[in-house]
Design a protein around this motif. Structure first.
Motif, short mmCIF file in Angstrom:
data_model
loop_
_atom_site.label_atom_id
_atom_site.label_comp_id
_atom_site.label_asym_id
_atom_site.label_seq_id
_atom_site.Cartn_x
_atom_site.Cartn_y
_atom_site.Cartn_z
N ASP A 1 -0.65 -3.99 16.70
CA ASP A 1 -1.68 -4.34 17.68
C ASP A 1 -1.04 -5.25 18.73
N ASP B 1 5.78 1.68 14.36
CA ASP B 1 5.23 2.83 13.66
C ASP B 1 4.19 2.44 12.62
N GLU B 2 3.95 1.16 12.45
CA GLU B 2 2.93 0.69 11.52
C GLU B 2 1.54 0.94 12.10
N ASP B 3 0.61 1.38 11.25
CA ASP B 3 -0.76 1.61 11.70
C ASP B 3 -1.41 0.33 12.20
N GLU B 4 -0.96 -0.82 11.68
CA GLU B 4 -1.57 -2.09 12.05
C GLU B 4 -0.98 -2.69 13.32
N GLU C 1 0.82 3.57 2.17
CA GLU C 1 1.28 3.78 3.54
C GLU C 1 2.46 2.87 3.88
N GLU C 2 2.39 1.60 3.46
CA GLU C 2 3.48 0.67 3.74
C GLU C 2 4.76 1.08 3.00
N SER D 1 0.86 -1.19 0.00
CA SER D 1 0.00 0.00 0.00
C SER D 1 0.88 1.23 0.00
N ASP E 1 -3.39 -7.05 2.60
CA ASP E 1 -4.68 -6.34 2.55
C ASP E 1 -5.88 -7.27 2.50
N ASN F 1 6.30 4.12 4.68
CA ASN F 1 6.97 3.70 5.91
C ASN F 1 8.31 3.05 5.58
N TRP G 1 -0.14 -9.80 12.83
CA TRP G 1 -0.81 -8.62 12.29
C TRP G 1 -2.20 -9.01 11.82
#
Length: 321
Positions: A217, A212-215, A39-40, A37, A242, A43, A237
């Motif tokens: 968790d 720093d990844e949005d995913e 975003e990825e 993506s 995706d 990053n 993850w």
């Protein structure tokens, strides 16, 4: 190593990438077997130690279409194992473009020889999807040797997975964000220290890629402990490529002295249960089929099956070539 770069037709244009190129770069990458993506990729390009003005190279066809990308990753010390990410448009002279880009990588590798330890060889690594015959042909034409086979393994769950019991004194606990971050990094570095082609990753790079990844968790990250001692860890993850219905396990490691006690299986059982409770019934990971730790046997034991093959090619850099 020869410094001659294989020529392109005059109408082709080349240059380093800029952040403004991310969208067209992602479009090229997703044309093939890999998926990413914007975003990825942003990053990745912001990783400490990577300089896209020196470590990337783009090729544009005469109609200004992006038809090739090479990323040259040499951000870890010692400088002995640069990793190449090669992407070519499969319908736009891929052999021509791929040969050019790998010859550019040869020239870039000369700079690594200058900073590598004098008593160690420098090896370029490239991963190719098992079904990407064009990329494999490009690599073989440029003297890369298929050295290792990795498999994506898939688990499909139709019932809650059982929790694996551990020997007395051992337990599994969740990662606590902010408190356990450096501990997870240290655990993975220790667990993978004896794995094939492992090069240490410093904490700043590791945290950039993971924290720093949005995913990110922490509820999908786990530790195995014996009393207060960390003996293993797992990082997972919520999505894979995706695919919102598929979870991804990026890392599972058990410290060498504690292997063979069911710790890896216990960590897997906890993350499988966590995914199932989120209504994620499929989980994927990547395994070295020739690994010496027995990981492939473990994944087969818990019901995972091969999904596809990923080939690792390598080329030794020689100053006299």
């Amino acid at each position: 190593m020869k410094e001659n770069i294989k020529p392109l037709p005059q109408e082709y244009k080349t240059r380093p990438a800029t952040m403004a190129d991310i969208s067209i770069v992602v479009e090229l990458i997703n044309f093939g077997a890999t998926h990413t993506s914007v975003e990825e990729k942003k990053n990745a390009w912001e990783t400490p130690g990577l300089d896209i003005s020196k470590d990337t190279h783009l090729v544009f066809s005469g109609d200004e279409l992006l038809v090739g990308l090479l990323e040259f990753w040499d951000i870890s010390e010692p400088h002995v194992q640069p990793t190449i990410h090669l992407h070519v448009h499969p319908e736009k002279n891929p052999l021509l473009v791929g040969n050019y880009l790998l010859s550019w990588a040869d020239k870039r590798a000369k700079q690594v020889l200058e900073i590598a330890p004098p008593d160690e060889k420098v090896v370029l690594l490239v991963m190719a999807d098992g079904q990407d015959t064009v990329k494999q042909e490009i690599l073989q034409e440029n003297n890369y040797i298929k050295e290792r086979i990795f498999w994506h393994m898939l688990l499909e769950m139709d019932a809650p997975p059982p929790i694996k019991e551990l020997p007395e004194g051992f337990s599994i606990r969740a990662h606590v964000a902010g408190q356990d971050d450096r501990t997870m990094h240290e655990t993975m570095e220790s667990a993978f220290a004896d794995h094939w082609r492992h090069v240490p990753i410093d904490y700043d790079q590791w945290s950039h890629w993971n924290l720093d990844e949005d995913e990110f968790d922490p509820d999908l990250w786990f530790f195995a402990t014996q009393a207060d001692l960390i003996v293993g860890g797992l990082m997972a993850w919520a999505t894979f490529n995706d695919e919102m219905d598929t979870g991804w396990i990026s890392d599972l490691g058990v410290l060498k002295d504690w292997r063979g006690r069911g710790i890896g299986e216990a960590l897997l059982s906890h993350v499988f249960r966590a995914f199932y409770e989120r209504d994620t019934k499929k989980v994927v990971l990547l395994v070295d089929t020739d690994g010496e730790t027995g990981a492939l046997h473990l994944y087969e034991k818990v019901g995972m099956k091969p999904l596809d093959a990923q080939f690792v090619y390598e080329k030794v850099v020689s100053p006299s070539e």
